[in-house]
Enzyme design. Structure first.
Site, PDB file in Angstrom:
ATOM      1  CE1 TYR A 146      -4.095   1.967   0.529  1.00 46.83           C
ATOM      2  CE2 TYR A 146      -2.790   3.157   2.134  1.00 46.83           C
ATOM      3  CZ  TYR A 146      -3.925   3.050   1.355  1.00 46.83           C
ATOM      4  OH  TYR A 146      -4.889   4.035   1.406  1.00 46.83           O
ATOM      5  CE  LYS A 150      -4.069   4.375  -2.130  1.00 48.49           C
ATOM      6  NZ  LYS A 150      -5.111   4.902  -3.027  1.00 48.49           N
TER       7      LYS A 150
HETATM    8  N1  LIG Z   1     -10.454   5.442   4.451  1.00 47.78           N
HETATM    9  C1  LIG Z   1      -9.238   5.857   4.692  1.00 47.78           C
HETATM   10  O1  LIG Z   1      -8.838   5.990   5.854  1.00 47.78           O
HETATM   11  C2  LIG Z   1      -8.307   6.223   3.544  1.00 47.78           C
HETATM   12  C3  LIG Z   1      -7.133   6.905   3.876  1.00 47.78           C
HETATM   13  C4  LIG Z   1      -6.255   7.250   2.853  1.00 47.78           C
HETATM   14  C5  LIG Z   1      -6.559   6.939   1.535  1.00 47.78           C
HETATM   15  N2  LIG Z   1      -7.702   6.281   1.244  1.00 47.78           N
HETATM   16  C6  LIG Z   1      -7.955   5.953  -0.157  1.00 47.78           C
HETATM   17  O2  LIG Z   1      -9.227   6.414  -0.547  1.00 47.78           O
HETATM   18  C7  LIG Z   1      -9.750   5.567  -1.578  1.00 47.78           C
HETATM   19  C8  LIG Z   1     -11.138   5.107  -1.170  1.00 47.78           C
HETATM   20  O3  LIG Z   1     -11.022   4.344   0.019  1.00 47.78           O
HETATM   21  P1  LIG Z   1     -12.249   4.083   1.011  1.00 47.78           P
HETATM   22  O4  LIG Z   1     -11.756   4.310   2.373  1.00 47.78           O
HETATM   23  O5  LIG Z   1     -13.466   4.772   0.543  1.00 47.78           O
HETATM   24  O6  LIG Z   1     -12.366   2.490   0.825  1.00 47.78           O
HETATM   25  P2  LIG Z   1     -13.622   1.518   0.751  1.00 47.78           P
HETATM   26  O7  LIG Z   1     -14.738   2.028   1.557  1.00 47.78           O
HETATM   27  O8  LIG Z   1     -13.056   0.168   1.039  1.00 47.78           O
HETATM   28  O9  LIG Z   1     -14.028   1.616  -0.789  1.00 47.78           O
HETATM   29  C9  LIG Z   1     -13.134   1.185  -1.780  1.00 47.78           C
HETATM   30  C10 LIG Z   1     -13.775   1.344  -3.141  1.00 47.78           C
HETATM   31  O10 LIG Z   1     -12.846   0.845  -4.125  1.00 47.78           O
HETATM   32  C11 LIG Z   1     -13.538  -0.114  -4.925  1.00 47.78           C
HETATM   33  N3  LIG Z   1     -12.642  -1.170  -5.384  1.00 47.78           N
HETATM   34  C12 LIG Z   1     -11.795  -1.927  -4.645  1.00 47.78           C
HETATM   35  N4  LIG Z   1     -11.234  -2.876  -5.414  1.00 47.78           N
HETATM   36  C13 LIG Z   1     -11.741  -2.706  -6.668  1.00 47.78           C
HETATM   37  C14 LIG Z   1     -11.557  -3.399  -7.899  1.00 47.78           C
HETATM   38  N5  LIG Z   1     -10.749  -4.467  -8.013  1.00 47.78           N
HETATM   39  N6  LIG Z   1     -12.237  -2.955  -8.983  1.00 47.78           N
HETATM   40  C15 LIG Z   1     -13.082  -1.894  -8.885  1.00 47.78           C
HETATM   41  N7  LIG Z   1     -13.295  -1.204  -7.751  1.00 47.78           N
HETATM   42  C16 LIG Z   1     -12.635  -1.631  -6.653  1.00 47.78           C
HETATM   43  C17 LIG Z   1     -14.626  -0.702  -4.007  1.00 47.78           C
HETATM   44  O11 LIG Z   1     -15.680  -1.198  -4.796  1.00 47.78           O
HETATM   45  P3  LIG Z   1     -16.079  -2.753  -4.970  1.00 47.78           P
HETATM   46  O12 LIG Z   1     -15.616  -3.495  -3.767  1.00 47.78           O
HETATM   47  O13 LIG Z   1     -17.566  -2.701  -5.133  1.00 47.78           O
HETATM   48  O14 LIG Z   1     -15.392  -3.161  -6.237  1.00 47.78           O
HETATM   49  C18 LIG Z   1     -15.063   0.549  -3.253  1.00 47.78           C
HETATM   50  O15 LIG Z   1     -16.001   1.267  -4.010  1.00 47.78           O
HETATM   51  C19 LIG Z   1      -8.748   4.425  -1.741  1.00 47.78           C
HETATM   52  O16 LIG Z   1      -7.908   4.669  -2.829  1.00 47.78           O
HETATM   53  C20 LIG Z   1      -7.977   4.466  -0.442  1.00 47.78           C
HETATM   54  O17 LIG Z   1      -6.688   3.905  -0.561  1.00 47.78           O
HETATM   55  C21 LIG Z   1      -8.590   5.905   2.214  1.00 47.78           C
END
Ligand SMILES: NC(=O)c1ccc[n+]([C@@H]2O[C@H](COP(=O)([O-])OP(=O)(O)OC[C@H]3O[C@@H](n4cnc5c(N)ncnc54)[C@H](OP(=O)(O)O)[C@@H]3O)[C@@H](O)[C@H]2O)c1
Length: 253
Positions: A146, A150
């Protein structure tokens, strides 16, 4: 208003981004694997939402998805948001899952930029939003792949902004700290609940999405959220040191 393509819009930050762009008046194409969730979102938000199911760990699927998304209207804003996280020691990480992470979090976002850019350059307008992570600025032990993905995405995004200066195409790099989503909750649960873990500031998806939409509108270079994490940009050596020293041990240990 334009056409915004949001990957990973079936949950969390991507879903909030889709809502925020629709509220601004854009047409939004939402992409993820869980099509039932995308359809429920489209049913709620109305005609200005199109749904495409795609597994973005596959380059071929990503190409098919982009061709479908841009067939009826050009993509004005590409939001590379879909992501997966693995929190585990190196030895306990499945290498195939790690390869898939690199595809979803790094390889496919760069591929989609390659697909979207020619049209944006021709029209002399557009925006590319890359959702990286605070892990790009201050990597946290226990997330080898990760951190790599990132960090790579953020560096690519920042360099692309320079490459596109004067073209009319803007690039926004997003550095979320911990945000309340499924990923955020699962990530936290993988670490021991130390004092440092309890003191970590958290954000919410709606505020983050609002900031991203504002950054696209104003042409800003980056979004760092929640605000205390701005210190990582200006005192990066210190913040990296804290991150490496104060990170809680993994539960697995
Ligand atoms: N939450 C945090 O604390 C945090 C912090 C820093 C950065 N981020 C970044 O923010 C972004 C969103 O994260 P989130 O926290 O909202 O995560 P989340 O709630 O787990 O959602 C992840 C999204 O990515 C999609 N996804 C995952 N694998 C996929 C695949 N193989 N094909 C298509 N879609 C896929 C999932 O959809 P499906 O499962 O339906 O495919 C879901 O819509 C990510 O890039 C994450 O690294 C999050």
């Amino acid at each position: 208003m334009g056409h915004v393509l949001v990957t990973g819009a079936s949950a969390g930050i991507g879903e909030a981004l889709a809502r925020a762009f629709v509220a601004r008046g854009d047409h939004v194409t939402v992409v993820a694997r869980r099509v039932d969730r995308l359809q429920a979102l489209a049913a709620e938000l109305g005609e200005r939402v199109s749904v495409i199911a795609a597994d973005l760990s596959s380059s071929a699927e990503a190409d098919r998805m982009f061709a479908a998304a841009s067939s009826s209207r050009p993509v004005d804003v590409l939001v590379n948001n879909a992501g997966v996280q693995i929190v585990a020691s190196v030895g306990r990480t499945d290498p195939d899952a790690a390869d898939a992470l690199l595809a979803v979090d790094l390889g496919v976002p760069l591929r989609l930029i390659h697909r979207a850019l020619p049209g944006m350059l021709e029209r002399k307008r557009g925006a590319i939003v890359n959702v990286a992570s605070m892990a790009a600025l201050s990597p946290v032990p226990g997330m080898l792949w990760y951190n790599a993905a990132k960090g790579g995405l953020a560096n690519a995004s920042e360099s692309l902004r320079g490459e596109l200066r004067g073209t009319g195409v803007n690039v926004v790099t997003v550095y979320p700290g911990p945000v309340h989503t499924d990923m955020g909750t699962k990530g936290l649960a993988a670490y021991k609940p130390t004092l440092a873990a309890r003191l970590t500031p958290w954000g919410d998806t709606t505020t983050l999405a609002r900031r991203v939409v504002s950054a696209v509108a104003s042409g800003s270079a980056r979004v760092i959220y929640p605000r205390p994490y701005w210190v990582s940009l200006f005192a990066n050596n210190l913040s990296r040191w804290v991150s490496l020293r104060a990170a809680p041990p993994l539960q697995e240990g």
